[in-house]
Design a protein around this motif. Sequence first.
Motif, PDB file in Angstrom:
ATOM      1  N   ALA B 129       0.852  -1.191   0.000  1.00  0.00           N
ATOM      2  CA  ALA B 129       0.000   0.000   0.000  1.00  0.00           C
ATOM      3  C   ALA B 129       0.889   1.242   0.000  1.00  0.00           C
ATOM      4  CB  ALA B 129      -0.906  -0.008   1.226  1.00  0.00           C
ATOM      5  N   ALA B 130       0.424   2.306  -0.667  1.00  0.00           N
ATOM      6  CA  ALA B 130       1.249   3.506  -0.785  1.00  0.00           C
ATOM      7  C   ALA B 130       0.373   4.751  -0.784  1.00  0.00           C
ATOM      8  CB  ALA B 130       2.076   3.461  -2.057  1.00  0.00           C
ATOM      9  N   ALA B 131       0.884   5.813  -0.193  1.00  0.00           N
ATOM     10  CA  ALA B 131       0.140   7.073  -0.111  1.00  0.00           C
ATOM     11  C   ALA B 131      -0.138   7.645  -1.502  1.00  0.00           C
ATOM     12  CB  ALA B 131       0.922   8.092   0.718  1.00  0.00           C
ATOM     13  N   ASP B 132       0.685   7.271  -2.491  1.00  0.00           N
ATOM     14  CA  ASP B 132       0.506   7.856  -3.826  1.00  0.00           C
ATOM     15  C   ASP B 132      -0.199   6.902  -4.799  1.00  0.00           C
ATOM     16  OD1 ASP B 132       2.440   5.980  -4.236  1.00  0.00           O
ATOM     17  OD2 ASP B 132       3.926   7.355  -5.092  1.00  0.00           O
ATOM     18  N   LEU B 133      -0.795   5.827  -4.293  1.00  0.00           N
ATOM     19  CA  LEU B 133      -1.410   4.841  -5.194  1.00  0.00           C
ATOM     20  C   LEU B 133      -2.510   5.460  -6.064  1.00  0.00           C
ATOM     21  CD1 LEU B 133      -1.505   1.748  -5.957  1.00  0.00           C
ATOM     22  CD2 LEU B 133      -3.450   1.582  -4.412  1.00  0.00           C
ATOM     23  N   PHE B 134      -3.226   6.445  -5.511  1.00  0.00           N
ATOM     24  CA  PHE B 134      -4.389   6.974  -6.226  1.00  0.00           C
ATOM     25  C   PHE B 134      -4.068   8.225  -7.053  1.00  0.00           C
ATOM     26  CE2 PHE B 134      -5.868   5.011  -2.178  1.00  0.00           C
ATOM     27  CZ  PHE B 134      -6.385   3.866  -2.745  1.00  0.00           C
ATOM     28  N   ASP B 135      -2.809   8.628  -7.073  1.00  0.00           N
ATOM     29  CA  ASP B 135      -2.447   9.850  -7.793  1.00  0.00           C
ATOM     30  C   ASP B 135      -2.856   9.761  -9.256  1.00  0.00           C
ATOM     31  OD1 ASP B 135      -1.444  10.790  -5.467  1.00  0.00           O
ATOM     32  OD2 ASP B 135       0.654  10.908  -6.101  1.00  0.00           O
ATOM     33  N   GLY B 136      -3.694  10.680  -9.684  1.00  0.00           N
ATOM     34  CA  GLY B 136      -4.099  10.752 -11.089  1.00  0.00           C
ATOM     35  C   GLY B 136      -5.188   9.770 -11.479  1.00  0.00           C
ATOM     36  N   ALA B 137      -5.697   8.964 -10.537  1.00  0.00           N
ATOM     37  CA  ALA B 137      -6.729   7.964 -10.852  1.00  0.00           C
ATOM     38  C   ALA B 137      -8.129   8.561 -10.702  1.00  0.00           C
ATOM     39  CB  ALA B 137      -6.577   6.763  -9.926  1.00  0.00           C
ATOM     40  N   PHE B 138      -9.105   7.889 -11.305  1.00  0.00           N
ATOM     41  CA  PHE B 138     -10.491   8.286 -11.094  1.00  0.00           C
ATOM     42  C   PHE B 138     -11.085   7.498  -9.940  1.00  0.00           C
ATOM     43  CE2 PHE B 138     -10.091  10.112 -15.266  1.00  0.00           C
ATOM     44  CZ  PHE B 138     -10.946  11.204 -15.207  1.00  0.00           C
ATOM     45  N   MET B 139     -11.964   8.153  -9.186  1.00  0.00           N
ATOM     46  CA  MET B 139     -12.726   7.479  -8.135  1.00  0.00           C
ATOM     47  C   MET B 139     -14.155   7.341  -8.649  1.00  0.00           C
ATOM     48  SD  MET B 139     -12.662   6.227  -5.040  1.00  0.00           S
ATOM     49  CE  MET B 139     -14.031   5.461  -4.164  1.00  0.00           C
ATOM     50  N   ILE B 140     -14.590   6.090  -8.825  1.00  0.00           N
ATOM     51  CA  ILE B 140     -15.962   5.867  -9.269  1.00  0.00           C
ATOM     52  C   ILE B 140     -16.874   5.836  -8.052  1.00  0.00           C
ATOM     53  CG2 ILE B 140     -17.525   4.334 -10.520  1.00  0.00           C
ATOM     54  CD1 ILE B 140     -15.162   3.201 -12.007  1.00  0.00           C
ATOM     55  N   LEU B 141     -17.972   6.568  -8.116  1.00  0.00           N
ATOM     56  CA  LEU B 141     -18.971   6.547  -7.043  1.00  0.00           C
ATOM     57  C   LEU B 141     -20.347   6.257  -7.644  1.00  0.00           C
ATOM     58  CD1 LEU B 141     -18.019   9.675  -4.836  1.00  0.00           C
ATOM     59  CD2 LEU B 141     -17.436   7.258  -4.436  1.00  0.00           C
ATOM     60  N   THR B 142     -21.160   5.502  -6.889  1.00  0.00           N
ATOM     61  CA  THR B 142     -22.533   5.216  -7.330  1.00  0.00           C
ATOM     62  C   THR B 142     -23.511   5.754  -6.280  1.00  0.00           C
ATOM     63  OG1 THR B 142     -22.585   3.046  -6.223  1.00  0.00           O
ATOM     64  CG2 THR B 142     -21.761   3.100  -8.470  1.00  0.00           C
ATOM     65  N   PRO B 143     -23.653   7.073  -6.219  1.00  0.00           N
ATOM     66  CA  PRO B 143     -24.500   7.661  -5.173  1.00  0.00           C
ATOM     67  C   PRO B 143     -25.982   7.381  -5.413  1.00  0.00           C
ATOM     68  CG  PRO B 143     -23.746   9.355  -6.702  1.00  0.00           C
ATOM     69  CD  PRO B 143     -23.084   8.085  -7.118  1.00  0.00           C
ATOM     70  N   GLY B 144     -26.729   7.153  -4.330  1.00  0.00           N
ATOM     71  CA  GLY B 144     -28.181   7.023  -4.427  1.00  0.00           C
ATOM     72  C   GLY B 144     -28.821   8.395  -4.300  1.00  0.00           C
ATOM     73  N   GLU B 145     -30.155   8.410  -4.210  1.00  0.00           N
ATOM     74  CA  GLU B 145     -30.868   9.697  -4.150  1.00  0.00           C
ATOM     75  C   GLU B 145     -30.628  10.430  -2.838  1.00  0.00           C
ATOM     76  OE1 GLU B 145     -34.945   8.904  -5.010  1.00  0.00           O
ATOM     77  OE2 GLU B 145     -34.521   8.298  -7.074  1.00  0.00           O
ATOM     78  N   ASP B 146     -30.209   9.686  -1.794  1.00  0.00           N
ATOM     79  CA  ASP B 146     -29.983  10.339  -0.502  1.00  0.00           C
ATOM     80  C   ASP B 146     -28.644  11.084  -0.440  1.00  0.00           C
ATOM     81  OD1 ASP B 146     -28.760   7.853  -0.790  1.00  0.00           O
ATOM     82  OD2 ASP B 146     -28.608   7.536   1.378  1.00  0.00           O
ATOM     83  N   ALA B 147     -27.807  10.901  -1.466  1.00  0.00           N
ATOM     84  CA  ALA B 147     -26.514  11.591  -1.481  1.00  0.00           C
ATOM     85  C   ALA B 147     -26.687  12.921  -2.210  1.00  0.00           C
ATOM     86  CB  ALA B 147     -25.458  10.735  -2.168  1.00  0.00           C
ATOM     87  N   GLY B 148     -26.783  14.000  -1.463  1.00  0.00           N
ATOM     88  CA  GLY B 148     -27.035  15.315  -2.072  1.00  0.00           C
ATOM     89  C   GLY B 148     -25.790  15.935  -2.670  1.00  0.00           C
ATOM     90  N   GLY B 149     -26.000  17.037  -3.341  1.00  0.00           N
ATOM     91  CA  GLY B 149     -24.913  17.750  -4.010  1.00  0.00           C
ATOM     92  C   GLY B 149     -23.851  18.226  -3.033  1.00  0.00           C
ATOM     93  N   GLU B 150     -24.304  18.590  -1.829  1.00  0.00           N
ATOM     94  CA  GLU B 150     -23.344  19.097  -0.844  1.00  0.00           C
ATOM     95  C   GLU B 150     -22.358  17.990  -0.439  1.00  0.00           C
ATOM     96  OE1 GLU B 150     -23.447  21.324   3.519  1.00  0.00           O
ATOM     97  OE2 GLU B 150     -25.327  21.015   2.402  1.00  0.00           O
ATOM     98  N   LEU B 151     -22.895  16.798  -0.155  1.00  0.00           N
ATOM     99  CA  LEU B 151     -22.046  15.662   0.222  1.00  0.00           C
ATOM    100  C   LEU B 151     -21.095  15.293  -0.920  1.00  0.00           C
ATOM    101  CD1 LEU B 151     -21.192  13.305   2.014  1.00  0.00           C
ATOM    102  CD2 LEU B 151     -23.154  11.996   1.144  1.00  0.00           C
ATOM    103  N   LEU B 152     -21.623  15.271  -2.147  1.00  0.00           N
ATOM    104  CA  LEU B 152     -20.764  14.911  -3.288  1.00  0.00           C
ATOM    105  C   LEU B 152     -19.657  15.945  -3.487  1.00  0.00           C
ATOM    106  CD1 LEU B 152     -23.388  13.466  -5.802  1.00  0.00           C
ATOM    107  CD2 LEU B 152     -21.749  12.225  -4.366  1.00  0.00           C
ATOM    108  N   GLY B 153     -19.963  17.202  -3.249  1.00  0.00           N
ATOM    109  CA  GLY B 153     -18.944  18.249  -3.333  1.00  0.00           C
ATOM    110  C   GLY B 153     -17.850  18.030  -2.294  1.00  0.00           C
ATOM    111  N   GLU B 154     -18.273  17.695  -1.078  1.00  0.00           N
ATOM    112  CA  GLU B 154     -17.307  17.410  -0.006  1.00  0.00           C
ATOM    113  C   GLU B 154     -16.425  16.216  -0.372  1.00  0.00           C
ATOM    114  OE1 GLU B 154     -18.885  16.713   4.020  1.00  0.00           O
ATOM    115  OE2 GLU B 154     -20.221  18.417   3.644  1.00  0.00           O
ATOM    116  N   LEU B 155     -17.071  15.183  -0.901  1.00  0.00           N
ATOM    117  CA  LEU B 155     -16.308  13.982  -1.268  1.00  0.00           C
ATOM    118  C   LEU B 155     -15.341  14.273  -2.415  1.00  0.00           C
ATOM    119  CD1 LEU B 155     -19.086  11.224  -0.996  1.00  0.00           C
ATOM    120  CD2 LEU B 155     -17.090  11.529   0.504  1.00  0.00           C
TER     121      LEU B 155
END
Lengths: 278, 278
Positions: B129-155
Amino acid sequence: MQVGIVGLGIIGGSMAKSISARTAHAVRGFDLDNSVMEAALGCGAVEAPLTAEEIAACDLIFTALFPRATVEWAREHGELISPGATLIDLCGIKRAVHGELAAAAGRYGFTYIGGHPMAGREEGGFANAAADLFDGAFMILTPGEDAGGELLGELERFFAAIGFAGLTLTTPREHDRIIAYTSQLAHVVSSAYVKSPEALRRHGFSAGSFRDLTRVARLDPEMWSELMSGNADFLAAQVELLIGNLSEYLAALRGGDRARLQRLLKEGCEKKILAGGR
Amino acid sequence: MQVGIVGLGIIGGSMAKSISARTAHAVRGFDLDNSVMEAALGCGAVEAPLTAEEIAACDLIFTALFPRATVEWAREHGELISPGATLIDLCGIKRAVHGELAAAAGRYGFTYIGGHPMAGREEGGFANAAADLFDGAFMILTPGEDAGGELLGELERFFAAIGFAGLTLTTPREHDRIIAYTSQLAHVVSSAYVKSPEALRRHGFSAGSFRDLTRVARLDPEMWSELMSGNADFLAAQVELLIGNLSEYLAALRGGDRARLQRLLKEGCEKKILAGGR
């Protein structure tokens, strides 16, 4: 010594650049494309054009052409090559050129050795040729009985000087059989892999795996179709073997057989560790 | 905020290392393997163990477990998660876990979002495991309807802080369909590719193509067989499509049809240029 290079694409151009940059040998070169000749002369990769007289003065000649063009060049220019000189063709297949070139060598008294540098790039042409293209790569040679140990020793030092890691000595038939798997099959698989409709939706959904599996789909179709057609027997056998292996994974998936799938993946993992090449 | 991470393998461990190294958030972590817990606490990737009380204190929880273990963890620990907190699972498939985790979220009042970081390594485990493993990668998220714009912005800001290039928002079904092609098919093909007997003779006969086509054959068979079995419908369709495409090259080779082979290679090359990802 004087080295002649016929065809200044990515392979011939890189030979010219590395020999000129890293050795004291004089390089003469030829390309059908005048703008390439100008560029090669202008950047010093080639000292002077490879004329008929200069062919006769060469100790070592490389042809870096497609297979059929290689045979044609040898037919037209073989008699100009000095007895005692060495001709090495750099085609990606060896059986297709070996007979004619070995016959010309016998007729005119020079030595012929088939060659194939294990290096390349998706973008071809002299503009992408580089003095360091062969750094760390193997140079495959298919010497006949006329190529003695002294010549092979000289060639080993020559190729080491321009960056190669070492020589692989083999026969035209073994070369074609293994290359069908290590290189040609990879190009077929990449080309077939990228044809899924999902390829155009992969942005944001992919990382190294997609990139690696499809990298060599970007190729010169004219050159590769000639190389693959000239090695169709060995290549078709490898494609068929791969389809058979893929079908086992497919059957495990369709049958919901996780234990079988895990066994298939484990066997592949063990094979990869044995084969190396990460 | 307080972040909890369950499972400290290559993915969970890299999350812990990057969050601790690059943000001010407090990381609590858990792994079944005591030596991994010691290593994670020792190197500072994790501040303290993720106990039942600490789960309740987390604002954000990641599970980095196999799919079935993810569902089991949520069943056993879901009621400990604080209402208002967010749970993100990091499994490589999303339909297999989405129903149960979304139901737990509804029951206990937290928000559930499926996640899948587009990064990895052949060698797994906390040690890799490495602190730089995710550098430049995409994070896929599958938010439901309860995940509002504010939470997604924070994430979005959170994932950017630990190196991600951006978010890909999708549904569990679309995720599984595209991932079957971009990642799972690549692992099947690499695994099948390396099974030719020629693989053990490739030394001195190979360069980048063989390496790239077989890189991901080195995998964890237990994990990948679970991921592939849980996505068997989409993956089998992709394997079948690839076998169909490969069969066209095979027919051209067997039939000695160079024009058809050249056309097939040209189509693959054009598709690769459109798909990008070199």
